[in-house]
Scaffold this motif. Structure first.
Motif, PDB file in Angstrom:
ATOM      1  N   TRP A 199      -7.952   0.066 -10.191  1.00 39.51           N
ATOM      2  CA  TRP A 199      -7.612   0.111  -8.768  1.00 39.51           C
ATOM      3  C   TRP A 199      -8.592  -0.666  -7.905  1.00 39.51           C
ATOM      4  O   TRP A 199      -8.279  -0.951  -6.748  1.00 39.51           O
ATOM      5  CB  TRP A 199      -7.580   1.558  -8.277  1.00 39.51           C
ATOM      6  N   LYS A 200      -9.772  -0.991  -8.429  1.00 40.70           N
ATOM      7  CA  LYS A 200     -10.817  -1.586  -7.593  1.00 40.70           C
ATOM      8  C   LYS A 200     -11.425  -2.798  -8.286  1.00 40.70           C
ATOM      9  O   LYS A 200     -12.608  -2.826  -8.619  1.00 40.70           O
ATOM     10  CB  LYS A 200     -11.888  -0.551  -7.269  1.00 40.70           C
ATOM     11  N   VAL A 201     -10.601  -3.822  -8.505  1.00 42.62           N
ATOM     12  CA  VAL A 201     -11.067  -5.044  -9.150  1.00 42.62           C
ATOM     13  C   VAL A 201     -12.162  -5.683  -8.299  1.00 42.62           C
ATOM     14  O   VAL A 201     -12.023  -5.802  -7.071  1.00 42.62           O
ATOM     15  CB  VAL A 201      -9.898  -6.027  -9.352  1.00 42.62           C
ATOM     16  N   ALA A 202     -13.251  -6.089  -8.945  1.00 40.03           N
ATOM     17  CA  ALA A 202     -14.388  -6.726  -8.265  1.00 40.03           C
ATOM     18  C   ALA A 202     -14.946  -5.847  -7.153  1.00 40.03           C
ATOM     19  O   ALA A 202     -15.462  -6.349  -6.148  1.00 40.03           O
ATOM     20  CB  ALA A 202     -13.991  -8.095  -7.718  1.00 40.03           C
ATOM     21  N   GLY A 246     -12.101  -2.238  -2.112  1.00 39.84           N
ATOM     22  CA  GLY A 246     -11.867  -0.905  -1.581  1.00 39.84           C
ATOM     23  C   GLY A 246     -10.403  -0.522  -1.621  1.00 39.84           C
ATOM     24  O   GLY A 246      -9.540  -1.290  -2.063  1.00 39.84           O
ATOM     25  N   THR A 247     -10.105   0.678  -1.161  1.00 44.31           N
ATOM     26  CA  THR A 247      -8.733   1.153  -1.047  1.00 44.31           C
ATOM     27  C   THR A 247      -8.471   1.563   0.399  1.00 44.31           C
ATOM     28  O   THR A 247      -9.399   1.718   1.194  1.00 44.31           O
ATOM     29  CB  THR A 247      -8.471   2.354  -1.975  1.00 44.31           C
ATOM     30  N   VAL A 248      -7.199   1.727   0.743  1.00 43.31           N
ATOM     31  CA  VAL A 248      -6.805   2.129   2.091  1.00 43.31           C
ATOM     32  C   VAL A 248      -5.766   3.234   1.983  1.00 43.31           C
ATOM     33  O   VAL A 248      -5.214   3.488   0.907  1.00 43.31           O
ATOM     34  CB  VAL A 248      -6.227   0.938   2.889  1.00 43.31           C
ATOM     35  N   PHE A 249      -5.497   3.890   3.110  1.00 36.17           N
ATOM     36  CA  PHE A 249      -4.504   4.959   3.125  1.00 36.17           C
ATOM     37  C   PHE A 249      -3.345   4.575   4.034  1.00 36.17           C
ATOM     38  O   PHE A 249      -3.539   4.081   5.145  1.00 36.17           O
ATOM     39  CB  PHE A 249      -5.127   6.274   3.597  1.00 36.17           C
ATOM     40  N   LEU A 250      -2.144   4.808   3.533  1.00 32.78           N
ATOM     41  CA  LEU A 250      -0.918   4.500   4.263  1.00 32.78           C
ATOM     42  C   LEU A 250      -0.202   5.797   4.596  1.00 32.78           C
ATOM     43  O   LEU A 250      -0.013   6.658   3.726  1.00 32.78           O
ATOM     44  CB  LEU A 250      -0.005   3.615   3.409  1.00 32.78           C
ATOM     45  N   LEU A 298      -3.824   3.416  -1.383  1.00 37.20           N
ATOM     46  CA  LEU A 298      -3.334   2.163  -1.954  1.00 37.20           C
ATOM     47  C   LEU A 298      -4.511   1.261  -2.298  1.00 37.20           C
ATOM     48  O   LEU A 298      -5.503   1.218  -1.570  1.00 37.20           O
ATOM     49  CB  LEU A 298      -2.421   1.429  -0.965  1.00 37.20           C
ATOM     50  N   PRO A 299      -4.399   0.496  -3.378  1.00 32.06           N
ATOM     51  CA  PRO A 299      -5.463  -0.463  -3.697  1.00 32.06           C
ATOM     52  C   PRO A 299      -5.319  -1.728  -2.860  1.00 32.06           C
ATOM     53  O   PRO A 299      -4.248  -2.010  -2.313  1.00 32.06           O
ATOM     54  CB  PRO A 299      -5.217  -0.759  -5.180  1.00 32.06           C
ATOM     55  N   THR A 300      -6.391  -2.497  -2.765  1.00 29.72           N
ATOM     56  CA  THR A 300      -6.328  -3.814  -2.129  1.00 29.72           C
ATOM     57  C   THR A 300      -6.492  -4.935  -3.150  1.00 29.72           C
ATOM     58  O   THR A 300      -6.182  -6.088  -2.852  1.00 29.72           O
ATOM     59  CB  THR A 300      -7.412  -3.955  -1.047  1.00 29.72           C
ATOM     60  N   ASN A 301      -6.971  -4.604  -4.336  1.00 33.42           N
ATOM     61  CA  ASN A 301      -7.085  -5.584  -5.421  1.00 33.42           C
ATOM     62  C   ASN A 301      -7.023  -4.807  -6.726  1.00 33.42           C
ATOM     63  O   ASN A 301      -7.981  -4.115  -7.090  1.00 33.42           O
ATOM     64  CB  ASN A 301      -8.387  -6.373  -5.312  1.00 33.42           C
ATOM     65  N   ALA A 316      -0.610  -7.845 -11.403  1.00 33.23           N
ATOM     66  CA  ALA A 316      -1.749  -8.067 -10.513  1.00 33.23           C
ATOM     67  C   ALA A 316      -1.284  -7.907  -9.072  1.00 33.23           C
ATOM     68  O   ALA A 316      -0.217  -8.404  -8.698  1.00 33.23           O
ATOM     69  CB  ALA A 316      -2.343  -9.454 -10.729  1.00 33.23           C
ATOM     70  N   PHE A 317      -2.090  -7.221  -8.272  1.00 29.63           N
ATOM     71  CA  PHE A 317      -1.722  -6.906  -6.889  1.00 29.63           C
ATOM     72  C   PHE A 317      -2.928  -7.125  -5.993  1.00 29.63           C
ATOM     73  O   PHE A 317      -4.034  -6.679  -6.300  1.00 29.63           O
ATOM     74  CB  PHE A 317      -1.261  -5.448  -6.799  1.00 29.63           C
ATOM     75  N   ARG A 318      -2.711  -7.825  -4.871  1.00 33.79           N
ATOM     76  CA  ARG A 318      -3.766  -8.001  -3.874  1.00 33.79           C
ATOM     77  C   ARG A 318      -3.161  -7.826  -2.488  1.00 33.79           C
ATOM     78  O   ARG A 318      -2.021  -8.234  -2.238  1.00 33.79           O
ATOM     79  CB  ARG A 318      -4.429  -9.378  -3.984  1.00 33.79           C
ATOM     80  N   MET A 319      -3.945  -7.241  -1.586  1.00 33.14           N
ATOM     81  CA  MET A 319      -3.455  -7.000  -0.235  1.00 33.14           C
ATOM     82  C   MET A 319      -4.601  -7.089   0.758  1.00 33.14           C
ATOM     83  O   MET A 319      -5.687  -6.558   0.521  1.00 33.14           O
ATOM     84  CB  MET A 319      -2.800  -5.613  -0.142  1.00 33.14           C
ATOM     85  N   ASP A 320      -4.338  -7.781   1.866  1.00 37.70           N
ATOM     86  CA  ASP A 320      -5.233  -7.745   3.023  1.00 37.70           C
ATOM     87  C   ASP A 320      -4.583  -6.804   4.027  1.00 37.70           C
ATOM     88  O   ASP A 320      -3.604  -7.174   4.683  1.00 37.70           O
ATOM     89  CB  ASP A 320      -5.393  -9.145   3.613  1.00 37.70           C
ATOM     90  N   PRO A 321      -5.066  -5.565   4.146  1.00 35.91           N
ATOM     91  CA  PRO A 321      -4.366  -4.585   4.983  1.00 35.91           C
ATOM     92  C   PRO A 321      -4.465  -4.862   6.473  1.00 35.91           C
ATOM     93  O   PRO A 321      -3.658  -4.340   7.252  1.00 35.91           O
ATOM     94  CB  PRO A 321      -5.054  -3.269   4.621  1.00 35.91           C
ATOM     95  N   GLY A 322      -5.440  -5.671   6.904  1.00 37.14           N
ATOM     96  CA  GLY A 322      -5.625  -5.885   8.329  1.00 37.14           C
ATOM     97  C   GLY A 322      -6.160  -4.636   9.006  1.00 37.14           C
ATOM     98  O   GLY A 322      -6.645  -3.702   8.362  1.00 37.14           O
ATOM     99  N   ASP A 323      -6.037  -4.597  10.324  1.00 35.40           N
ATOM    100  CA  ASP A 323      -6.588  -3.484  11.100  1.00 35.40           C
ATOM    101  C   ASP A 323      -5.552  -2.441  11.489  1.00 35.40           C
ATOM    102  O   ASP A 323      -5.905  -1.418  12.089  1.00 35.40           O
ATOM    103  CB  ASP A 323      -7.248  -4.026  12.376  1.00 35.40           C
ATOM    104  N   CYS A 324      -4.279  -2.694  11.190  1.00 31.91           N
ATOM    105  CA  CYS A 324      -3.242  -1.739  11.618  1.00 31.91           C
ATOM    106  C   CYS A 324      -2.119  -1.701  10.582  1.00 31.91           C
ATOM    107  O   CYS A 324      -0.968  -2.010  10.886  1.00 31.91           O
ATOM    108  CB  CYS A 324      -2.705  -2.103  12.997  1.00 31.91           C
ATOM    109  N   LEU A 325      -2.481  -1.329   9.372  1.00 31.72           N
ATOM    110  CA  LEU A 325      -1.523  -1.288   8.266  1.00 31.72           C
ATOM    111  C   LEU A 325      -0.350  -0.371   8.566  1.00 31.72           C
ATOM    112  O   LEU A 325       0.800  -0.683   8.254  1.00 31.72           O
ATOM    113  CB  LEU A 325      -2.239  -0.831   6.993  1.00 31.72           C
ATOM    114  N   ASN A 326      -0.612   0.766   9.197  1.00 30.07           N
ATOM    115  CA  ASN A 326       0.434   1.764   9.408  1.00 30.07           C
ATOM    116  C   ASN A 326       1.416   1.399  10.509  1.00 30.07           C
ATOM    117  O   ASN A 326       2.515   1.955  10.563  1.00 30.07           O
ATOM    118  CB  ASN A 326      -0.201   3.119   9.722  1.00 30.07           C
ATOM    119  N   THR A 327       1.055   0.479  11.386  1.00 28.07           N
ATOM    120  CA  THR A 327       1.958   0.120  12.478  1.00 28.07           C
ATOM    121  C   THR A 327       2.563  -1.267  12.327  1.00 28.07           C
ATOM    122  O   THR A 327       3.720  -1.482  12.695  1.00 28.07           O
ATOM    123  CB  THR A 327       1.224   0.196  13.824  1.00 28.07           C
TER     124      THR A 327
END
Length: 405
Positions: free
Chosen positions: A163-166, A169-173, A193-196, A212-223
């Motif tokens: 869940w934490k390649v390299a 971090g992770t985020v919450f949705l 959710l993982p980001t990498n 393989a999964f990568r995500m840049d959640p930004g500052d307002c993932l939930n909205t």
């Protein structure tokens, strides 16, 4: 000296006397042709699929796809067959809430905090290693703490997720709400959710699937959702896999792009699908209460290629105006009432046009106050080429897409 040789010599001397590159006349490349300016070929009776035959054509394509993906087919890729048999034995990655509580032994309780009068329950990603012995008895150890491993000694199978390649971090949705019958309180759910992250399936030491999964959640993932996301995976084998899929999504201040593709191979045939979207516009107050996206141009295309049944579509929107996408605008009775711009769209089957739509999006001079009546639709119905507006096309197409029973 021969005349031809003399001519070549003089030409070389003249060219060399012109000096260096700064004195040469630059070659001007013509600008690329905007596909929105090219009128699509009209459907042709006898060549294009008749509107009345669309349901039968769709049914035939579905039957062909079902036959190609049938796990009992003699033409299915043998490496993919092994993987299908494996998952048929219910070897799977468990990430639901009940298993998390078993794996993490109380994570659910430890993650509970109170916010604005509601319990917030954070559903954590599973961690640790669960092993099924030769007799099926499960055991669990809490490592690794940044991933999850499931081992089945009966089938010599290993499923592993990092869940934490390299060190990512992770985020919450936000994942909705649920009612706690024990406390009588409403709880807010948040899913980690993982980001990498990566995941793989290994059988007898050979990797048979990977993701393989990568995500840049930004500052307002939930909205507003993530700023960027990529997902890629394959199944069967790493080299020329029988199944592969890729997805990429990016949302910048001036552009939204989405690309997805998938390919499936049997030993003799191939099925492929692709979807591409690129929308140009402007985003304002992305993370605030006045969020809005105003598109000015859009390009969309897609392909579904099943042997004997190839479908392509293209949609080009240009000079869009009076269109804003936000919560207030989308709640209006007709959010597209004053839309402006032009559309150029086509749907093709096996290389022949099925439907085309070209023209201004704005409402015309009639009294119905509905946009799209200036768009010219063309298709074949009952052996005749039909040219009509949006209302006429809907009257003909809706009964085909949603027949009354």
């Amino acid at each position: 000296m021969k005349p031809s040789l003399a001519l070549v010599t003089v030409s070389v001397l003249l060219l060399s006397s012109c000096g260096g590159p700064e004195n040469r006349v630059p070659v001007v490349q013509p600008p690329p042709t905007d596909p929105a300016t090219v009128t699509p070929a009209a459907p042709v009776p006898g060549q294009s699929v008749d509107l009345q035959n669309v349901p039968a054509t769709v049914k035939g394509a579905a039957a062909q796809l079902a036959a190609l993906t049938n796990p009992n087919s003699a033409n299915i890729d043998p490496d993919l067959k092994t993987l299908i048999n494996l998952f048929g034995e219910k070897i799977h990655l468990r990430i639901n809430a009940s298993d998390i509580s078993t794996f993490a032994q109380g994570f659910d309780r430890q993650a509970r905090v109170t916010t604005q009068g509601l319990d917030v329950v954070k559903e954590l990603l599973p961690t640790g290693t669960r092993t099924y012995g030769a007799d099926g008895t499960p055991t669990y150890v809490p490592t690794p703490t940044d991933g999850y491993v499931e081992i089945d000694q009966r089938s010599n199978t290993r499923i592993e997720a990092n869940w934490k390649v390299a060190g990512a971090g992770t985020v919450f949705l936000n994942a909705g709400h649920r009612y706690d019958v024990q406390t009588g309180q409403l709880q807010e759910l948040q899913q980690e959710l993982p980001t990498n992250a990566t995941a793989s399936v290994t059988v007898a030491g050979k990797t048979v699937a990977a993701l393989a999964f990568r995500m840049d959640p930004g500052d307002c993932l939930n909205t507003a959702g993530p700023i960027a996301l990529t997902l890629s995976g394959w199944a069967g084998r790493a080299t020329q896999p029988p199944v592969r899929m890729d997805l990429a999504y990016v949302w910048t201040d001036k552009n939204i792009s989405f690309n997805a593709s998938a390919v499936y191979h049997t030993t003799t045939q191939q099925v492929s699908a692709a979807l591409k979207m690129d929308v140009t516009g402007s985003t304002t107050d992305r993370c605030g209460e006045n969020y809005a996206f105003t598109p000015t141009r859009a390009d969309m295309s897609g392909t579904l290629d099943i042997p004997g049944y190839r479908t392509d579509f293209n949609v080009y929107l240009r000079d869009l105006s009076n269109l804003t996408i936000n919560s207030e605008a989308m709640q209006a009775q007709n959010p597209f009432l004053k839309i402006g711009g032009n559309v150029n769209a086509s749907l093709n089957f096996n290389g022949a046009a099925v439907l085309t739509a070209v023209g201004p999006l704005a409402d015309g001079s009639d009294m119905n106050l509905q946009p799209g009546d200036q768009v010219r639709f063309q298709y074949v119905k009952n052996g005749q080429l039909i040219t009509t507006d949006l209302d006429g096309a809907l009257r003909d197409i809706q009964p085909i897409l949603a027949p009354q029973r």
